[in-house]
Design an enzyme around this catalytic site. Sequence first.
Site, PDB file in Angstrom:
ATOM      1  N   CYS A 172      68.962  -7.250 -82.001  1.00 18.41           N
ATOM      2  CA  CYS A 172      68.616  -5.935 -82.531  1.00 18.41           C
ATOM      3  C   CYS A 172      68.866  -4.808 -81.524  1.00 18.41           C
ATOM      4  CB  CYS A 172      67.168  -5.913 -83.021  1.00 18.41           C
ATOM      5  SG  CYS A 172      65.991  -6.170 -81.687  1.00 18.41           S
ATOM      6  N   HIS A 216      66.721   8.436 -75.685  1.00 19.25           N
ATOM      7  CA  HIS A 216      65.917   8.792 -76.844  1.00 19.25           C
ATOM      8  C   HIS A 216      66.745   9.535 -77.877  1.00 19.25           C
ATOM      9  CE1 HIS A 216      63.208  11.557 -79.024  1.00 19.25           C
ATOM     10  NE2 HIS A 216      62.446  10.478 -79.114  1.00 19.25           N
ATOM     11  N   ARG A 223      60.703  -0.261 -85.060  1.00 18.99           N
ATOM     12  CA  ARG A 223      60.043   0.115 -83.793  1.00 18.99           C
ATOM     13  C   ARG A 223      58.793   0.900 -84.139  1.00 18.99           C
ATOM     14  NH1 ARG A 223      65.794   1.261 -82.108  1.00 18.99           N
ATOM     15  NH2 ARG A 223      66.172   0.215 -80.126  1.00 18.99           N
ATOM     16  N   ARG A 264      58.142  -4.832 -84.941  1.00 17.44           N
ATOM     17  CA  ARG A 264      57.876  -5.052 -83.528  1.00 17.44           C
ATOM     18  C   ARG A 264      56.611  -4.310 -83.129  1.00 17.44           C
ATOM     19  NH1 ARG A 264      61.840  -2.873 -79.103  1.00 17.44           N
ATOM     20  NH2 ARG A 264      60.806  -0.925 -79.620  1.00 17.44           N
ATOM     21  N   GLU A 318      64.676 -10.020 -74.061  1.00 19.37           N
ATOM     22  CA  GLU A 318      65.310  -8.831 -73.493  1.00 19.37           C
ATOM     23  C   GLU A 318      65.134  -8.742 -71.984  1.00 19.37           C
ATOM     24  OE1 GLU A 318      63.676  -5.306 -75.372  1.00 19.37           O
ATOM     25  OE2 GLU A 318      61.706  -6.214 -75.580  1.00 19.37           O
ATOM     26  N   LYS A 374     109.654  -0.374 -80.374  1.00 19.15           N
ATOM     27  CA  LYS A 374     110.894   0.187 -80.926  1.00 19.15           C
ATOM     28  C   LYS A 374     111.997  -0.861 -80.929  1.00 19.15           C
ATOM     29  CE  LYS A 374     111.529   4.507 -80.134  1.00 19.15           C
ATOM     30  NZ  LYS A 374     111.489   5.577 -79.142  1.00 19.15           N
ATOM     31  N   ARG A 423     116.213   5.170 -74.877  1.00 22.45           N
ATOM     32  CA  ARG A 423     114.881   5.447 -75.414  1.00 22.45           C
ATOM     33  C   ARG A 423     113.851   4.487 -74.864  1.00 22.45           C
ATOM     34  NH1 ARG A 423     115.301   8.093 -80.631  1.00 22.45           N
ATOM     35  NH2 ARG A 423     117.457   8.674 -80.957  1.00 22.45           N
ATOM     36  N   SER A 480      64.808 -12.429 -81.134  1.00 18.12           N
ATOM     37  CA  SER A 480      65.766 -11.363 -81.392  1.00 18.12           C
ATOM     38  C   SER A 480      66.172 -10.774 -80.040  1.00 18.12           C
ATOM     39  CB  SER A 480      65.127 -10.291 -82.280  1.00 18.12           C
ATOM     40  OG  SER A 480      66.045  -9.244 -82.486  1.00 18.12           O
ATOM     41  N   MET A 503     106.461   8.924 -73.035  1.00 24.63           N
ATOM     42  CA  MET A 503     107.536   8.555 -72.109  1.00 24.63           C
ATOM     43  C   MET A 503     108.836   9.203 -72.541  1.00 24.63           C
ATOM     44  SD  MET A 503     106.471   4.693 -71.301  1.00 24.63           S
ATOM     45  CE  MET A 503     106.449   4.353 -73.024  1.00 24.63           C
ATOM     46  N   ARG A 528     107.860   1.774 -87.670  1.00 25.50           N
ATOM     47  CA  ARG A 528     106.620   1.244 -87.091  1.00 25.50           C
ATOM     48  C   ARG A 528     105.504   1.422 -88.114  1.00 25.50           C
ATOM     49  NH1 ARG A 528     106.095   6.150 -82.727  1.00 25.50           N
ATOM     50  NH2 ARG A 528     105.956   7.775 -84.259  1.00 25.50           N
ATOM     51  N   TYR A 578      71.974 -13.265 -87.487  1.00 18.99           N
ATOM     52  CA  TYR A 578      72.168 -11.895 -87.946  1.00 18.99           C
ATOM     53  C   TYR A 578      72.335 -10.940 -86.778  1.00 18.99           C
ATOM     54  CZ  TYR A 578      67.286 -11.077 -86.660  1.00 18.99           C
ATOM     55  OH  TYR A 578      66.119 -10.950 -85.956  1.00 18.99           O
ATOM     56  N   GLY A 590     105.283  10.050 -77.603  1.00 19.01           N
ATOM     57  CA  GLY A 590     105.642  11.226 -76.821  1.00 19.01           C
ATOM     58  C   GLY A 590     105.304  11.143 -75.344  1.00 19.01           C
ATOM     59  N   GLY A 634      67.108  -8.316 -77.424  1.00 14.98           N
ATOM     60  CA  GLY A 634      67.028  -6.867 -77.202  1.00 14.98           C
ATOM     61  C   GLY A 634      68.022  -6.535 -76.098  1.00 14.98           C
ATOM     62  N   THR A 635      69.240  -6.321 -76.492  1.00 17.32           N
ATOM     63  CA  THR A 635      70.294  -6.220 -75.481  1.00 17.32           C
ATOM     64  C   THR A 635      70.310  -4.869 -74.764  1.00 17.32           C
ATOM     65  OG1 THR A 635      71.734  -5.808 -77.350  1.00 17.32           O
ATOM     66  CG2 THR A 635      71.861  -7.982 -76.323  1.00 17.32           C
ATOM     67  N   ASN A 636      69.531  -3.905 -75.253  1.00 16.64           N
ATOM     68  CA  ASN A 636      69.436  -2.651 -74.485  1.00 16.64           C
ATOM     69  C   ASN A 636      68.702  -2.925 -73.175  1.00 16.64           C
ATOM     70  OD1 ASN A 636      70.482  -1.479 -76.775  1.00 16.64           O
ATOM     71  ND2 ASN A 636      68.481  -0.874 -77.561  1.00 16.64           N
ATOM     72  N   ASP A 637      67.525  -3.523 -73.313  1.00 21.23           N
ATOM     73  CA  ASP A 637      66.775  -3.838 -72.099  1.00 21.23           C
ATOM     74  C   ASP A 637      67.422  -4.974 -71.326  1.00 21.23           C
ATOM     75  OD1 ASP A 637      64.517  -2.098 -71.683  1.00 21.23           O
ATOM     76  OD2 ASP A 637      63.824  -2.767 -73.642  1.00 21.23           O
TER      77      ASP A 637
END
Length: 866
Positions: free
Chosen positions: A814, A452, A558, A614, A727, A22, A92, A746, A103, A336, A834, A101, A748-751
């Site tokens: 991936c 899953h 998969r 895979r 992974e 502000k 203000r 590639s 503060m 703003r 990629y 809203g 496998g960033t989940n594992d």
Amino acid sequence: METFVYDFSEAADLGRELLGGKGAGLAEMTAIGIPVPAGFTVTTEASVEYMRNSRALPARLEEEIAAHLERLEEATGKRFGDSEDPLLVSVRSGAAVSMPGMMDTILNLGLNDESVEGLARATGNERFAYDAYRRLIQMYGNVVDGADPHAFEQALGELKRERGVNDDVELSADDLRELVESFRRIYRERAGSDFPQDPREQLQRAVRAVFDSWDTPRAQVYRRANGIPDDLGTAVNVVQMVFGNNGDESGTGVAFTRDPSTGEQGLWGEFLTNAQGEDVVAGIRTPLPLAEMKERLPEAFDQLVETMRRLEEHYREMQDIEFTIENGRLYLLQTRSGKRTAPAALRIAVDMVEEGLISKEEAVARIDPRQLNQLLHPMIDPKADYEVAAKGLNASPGAATGKIVLDADAAEDRGKAGEDVILVRWETTPDDIHGFLEARGILTAQGGMTSHAAVVARGMGKPCVAGCEGLTIDVGRQKISLGGRELSAGDVITIDGGTGEVIVGEVNLVPPQINEDFERLLTWADEFRTLKVRANADTPQDAVKAREFGAQGIGLCRTEHMFMAEDRLPIVRAMIMASGADERREALARLLPHQQEDFEGIFEAMAGLPVTIRLLDPPLHEFLPPLDEAESPEMARRIRALRESNPMLGTRGCRLGLLFPEIYEMQVRAIVRAARAVQERTGEAPLVEIMHPLVAFAEELRRLRELTVRTAAEEGDVEYLCGTMIELPRACLRADEIAAHADFFSFGTNDLTQTTLGFSRDDAEGKFLTHYLDDRILTANPFETLDTSGVGDLMQTAVERARGAKPDIKLGICGEHGGDPASVAFCHDLGLAYVSCSPYRVPLARLAAAQAALKQAGVSSVQVGG
Ligand code: PEP
Ligand code: MG
């Protein structure tokens, strides 16, 4: 020595971090000659100091405020507390990041028993003066001394009842004089002393109260929900009061320079004559559309139109303003960047490029990828009013309404019969897949972002809320409890997979909005990005969808998901349960034609683009039949023998392929046969990439590559690349050795997240992770946004070591992070070729990749909207 206070007229270049949004806006408007009231800003640094010093005002702050107040008196020709024509100010809050809203603000500061008379004389309007005074006592009492706002409202209500009037404006000056007395009494009861008569004391305590409002529970909750750091503090703006409630030539309003819901050009807003800003905000009186202002206050309206045009030109962005008209003269109190819906954000960006206001680069940098994502799915109508019954993880975006069903068969039957159903489960397994297909959305009590349910729903583009803590299910009684409310199967609920909200009953939804603006913006994004975007797709249908969304290939197919189809699951189970290699080969021979058919469909859908297939990586527990369904003692024995305590760390991935080579051999055969068949049919050879999962040791990949090459050669001559997922932490550390046997990696960033952090993909989110996030031990869910300093560091090591050993190795990702904007930016910086994500996130990844490239090139991405 540090300065804590700046006049609006000397602060144009100091920026919003120091002045708050502000304050920066007021200073900037002052500099470009837009009419704003005079005033000054106490910086965010003063507030930070105040918090750091256990709520003691920084030394000299009071002196500085006094000096600036004197200058304000000079500039306005009015004096604070004057009994003739007093200066009044508003106080203000205004943080660097907008917290609407959250503060506090106090208006009409500077009134006391004497100056209220002065105000009455100067304006010739006694009623107005006493109305201003009672508002001050009310706001000040509430904000500074914590008086209950209802006590004041009640007194006002009683007086109106006594006088037999409905509207505040019908109260006379004498009525308001009386009201001031009641308000002073309420104040005294609460504060234990009289309402302060010294305006300088009022001001000092008000500044303190605004500083304190940074730390109210509601502000803390808001910051947590919006990822705003706790240590920014708020600035305080002391602004000369201008009065919109000084008669019919006065008024107040809010306006946007374009329509915030559609983005269409043209002023959009509301105003009230003879009113103060809070009347508009609090909805006490119903405001009029801005068009009516043209009739009622034509000159001020023209000033407003011209001012808004200049503001847009200056900020090159849609503005949201607050204005007041005092006796026909326009003042801006705030400007703003305007919040806007997702379709409006696109429309405005595209229009502004056409109007020559911004460049294509800026347009691309401005759109929040998550907003873009909303447009791909049905959304809850932004105007809908609803109550949230429970919250879970926002596992797959989009909203859906339907009747509760508690098992996949019911979902399938009723879905096929044309009913809208939501499949509600503790968690889902491959057995539920036929229910997914026919349900509008999925709701689970357990499981996280890579569970899953989440992964499959994202792949299908179905809304999913996972890990909903407030949900319990009693399948036997066909009942669920949702946030403490009992519901029956067949009752209607609505889920929002973009926010994780679950609502009882139906809520109005708006359909996906992929339009011309959407396409144009993405085409521009494609011009700027260097990172390619592929999709994770397991079926020909998904592949077609992925291509429609602009995927440049498939980064992960998969193959176990192909096994989940209803007609295949029994064969897969037979394969897993086989007592020896011969029995297994027999089952595999039956699977081969199914796999081949799927691969052919995928290759054709992706003609000319690479497809990474895979080989099988099933967590065995997802495929094993439950023990109580064993049809024979031998089968029960086999189930027991295969069961593992930690299936996620068990006989998965390449371990399975090494233990049972016939499985991978079958898959390689199916791939090669499919590639040959497609080439014969279309004349074009598919770009095949065969990928091995969960490799930790170079020796694993060496053997599997040998198996791949040998089997492929037996099937004939096709070209393909052979690579591996990275992974596991060990694979990152030994990337150089592994690279010797791989054409590509590639991530496998989940594992990799699961194994680096030691957080179970299946359980963490439902157990301790929510607490970690609530308690700020972590700021983001690492299964959603890459833990760049931990997991990312391992990736960096892997990239360096792999390239050291094999400079031209192809590198991609991936894991689910491939569709998360911050993680995409990290992958860009890492120099990957990629990212690959579920088809519905491809547009978002295209945009995020472009933004990462633009950021590197120095185009800032100040994202607005939302
Ligand atoms: C991964 O682990 O990141 C991955 C993509 O494989 P999956 O999720 O199938 O284990
Ligand atoms: Mg994996």
